[in-house]
Design an enzyme around this catalytic site. Sequence first.
Site, mmCIF file in Angstrom:
data_model
loop_
_atom_site.group_PDB
_atom_site.id
_atom_site.type_symbol
_atom_site.label_atom_id
_atom_site.label_comp_id
_atom_site.label_asym_id
_atom_site.label_seq_id
_atom_site.Cartn_x
_atom_site.Cartn_y
_atom_site.Cartn_z
ATOM 1 N N PRO A 13 0.762 -1.173 0.023
ATOM 2 C CA PRO A 13 -0.087 -0.147 0.072
ATOM 3 C C PRO A 13 0.869 1.174 -0.062
ATOM 4 O O PRO A 13 1.763 1.384 0.783
ATOM 5 C CB PRO A 13 -0.908 -0.284 1.425
ATOM 6 C CG PRO A 13 -0.023 -0.952 2.115
ATOM 7 C CD PRO A 13 0.767 -1.983 1.167
ATOM 8 N N GLN A 66 -6.156 -1.469 3.475
ATOM 9 C CA GLN A 66 -5.337 -0.947 4.560
ATOM 10 C C GLN A 66 -5.914 0.031 5.314
ATOM 11 O O GLN A 66 -6.363 1.122 4.735
ATOM 12 C CB GLN A 66 -4.004 -0.535 4.330
ATOM 13 C CG GLN A 66 -2.911 -0.307 5.433
ATOM 14 C CD GLN A 66 -1.656 -0.051 5.112
ATOM 15 O OE1 GLN A 66 -1.492 1.342 4.741
ATOM 16 N NE2 GLN A 66 -0.741 -0.672 5.389
ATOM 17 N N CYS A 96 3.580 3.431 8.978
ATOM 18 C CA CYS A 96 3.801 4.979 8.271
ATOM 19 C C CYS A 96 4.281 5.771 9.142
ATOM 20 O O CYS A 96 3.684 5.931 10.276
ATOM 21 C CB CYS A 96 2.448 5.100 7.570
ATOM 22 S SG CYS A 96 2.525 6.846 6.891
ATOM 23 N N HIS A 168 8.470 -4.464 7.133
ATOM 24 C CA HIS A 168 9.279 -3.470 6.350
ATOM 25 C C HIS A 168 10.559 -3.626 7.246
ATOM 26 O O HIS A 168 10.715 -3.270 8.491
ATOM 27 C CB HIS A 168 8.853 -2.038 6.361
ATOM 28 C CG HIS A 168 9.695 -1.198 5.509
ATOM 29 N ND1 HIS A 168 9.223 0.149 4.972
ATOM 30 C CD2 HIS A 168 11.049 -1.143 5.082
ATOM 31 C CE1 HIS A 168 10.149 0.522 4.252
ATOM 32 N NE2 HIS A 168 11.329 0.065 4.467
ATOM 33 N N GLY A 209 10.763 -4.089 1.656
ATOM 34 C CA GLY A 209 11.971 -2.882 1.579
ATOM 35 C C GLY A 209 13.405 -3.314 0.717
ATOM 36 O O GLY A 209 13.506 -4.422 0.903
ATOM 37 N N GLY A 210 13.414 -2.409 0.008
ATOM 38 C CA GLY A 210 14.529 -2.498 -1.153
ATOM 39 C C GLY A 210 14.652 -3.765 -1.929
ATOM 40 O O GLY A 210 15.774 -3.982 -2.368
ATOM 41 N N GLY A 230 7.306 -2.635 -3.011
ATOM 42 C CA GLY A 230 6.660 -1.242 -3.043
ATOM 43 C C GLY A 230 7.167 -0.582 -4.392
ATOM 44 O O GLY A 230 6.718 -0.666 -5.345
ATOM 45 N N ARG A 231 8.048 0.506 -4.100
ATOM 46 C CA ARG A 231 8.375 1.234 -5.098
ATOM 47 C C ARG A 231 8.965 0.638 -6.634
ATOM 48 O O ARG A 231 8.459 1.053 -7.815
ATOM 49 C CB ARG A 231 9.442 2.365 -4.780
ATOM 50 C CG ARG A 231 8.726 3.362 -3.966
ATOM 51 C CD ARG A 231 10.278 4.021 -3.133
ATOM 52 N NE ARG A 231 10.819 3.174 -2.367
ATOM 53 C CZ ARG A 231 12.130 3.392 -1.652
ATOM 54 N NH1 ARG A 231 12.825 4.626 -2.185
ATOM 55 N NH2 ARG A 231 12.647 2.641 -1.144
#
Length: 329
Positions: A13, A66, A96, A168, A209-210, A230-231
């Site tokens: 999310p 979420q 967050c 994360h 993460g990463g 994620g990204r």
Amino acid sequence: MPVTDHARLSVAPMMDWTDRHCRAFHRVLSRQVLLYTEMVTSAALVRGGAVELLDFDAAEHPVALQLGGSDPAELAEATAMAVARGYAEVNLNVGCPSDRVQSGCFGAVLMERPALVADCVAAMIAAAGDVPVTVKCRIGVDDQDPATVLPDFLSRIRDAGVSRVAIHARKAWLQGLSPKENREVPPLDYALVHGMAERFENMHLSINGGIASLDDVATQLGRMDGVMVGRAAYHDPAAILLEADSRIFGMPDSCPDRATAALRMLPHLERHIDGGGKPGHVTRHMLGLFAGLPGARAWRRTLSEGAARPGAGAEILTEALAQVTAQAA
């Protein structure tokens, strides 16, 4: 397939990114990956009456909502609303780090209040029926010792009934780092999260993460039950999602190539424009479709300029695709 099986790979999310148009696009690329909404606060749903925030299309399934919040009764009511709308999962945000989230006493700051989180998820589970309630968290915040804090946190929410968690693998620094810096600056501690998977073998733990490629996903699945990207899934979506169904789930890939994915988004784009929406609401999520390939720059430029053109319609998508095809030739 149970939603837990889809959680072998999920798209995280992400505020301002994983809206319904983004999810529609990601679903074209993969039928199996678990998708998440942007975070929606329980207060907005229960006290604000913003039920439109729960809107999604059945084609997005499996999709999880979420929630952000810290009031058990309010979260329970919001969970019941989500279940009634047909979500496959309800997730509590405990990760967050933004100032706005801290001021509302939810997000990563809740890592400092594990007993409250346990109360929240217990109330959500009671309201959810057969729909799973999950948590997304950090390994700790500020000066906490993650090696001590994280196992205690997982134990408490497990005892409250949670069986699936996405972690994360970074701390969140609530003071001194921006939300963007919190996604990049604190060092990743994969080893700690791997250790939690070994220690909590009866829980389904995903690592986040990463993680930047499908090869990274496959490697992590050697140690973890699931991976949340994620990204990378946003900026280079085809690299993560286009072959995920076959490589991660052992199922046929749902889309053969990037060009087909673009064309399959045309009906969604047309419906959005016919309903009074702007083309950029959809096409902004597609800018990375050809990342790293010939024509990628022309694709981005044509979509961006076309979306800003007065009276622009769905034709901007085929115009952008023609630019890619021409340069690839």
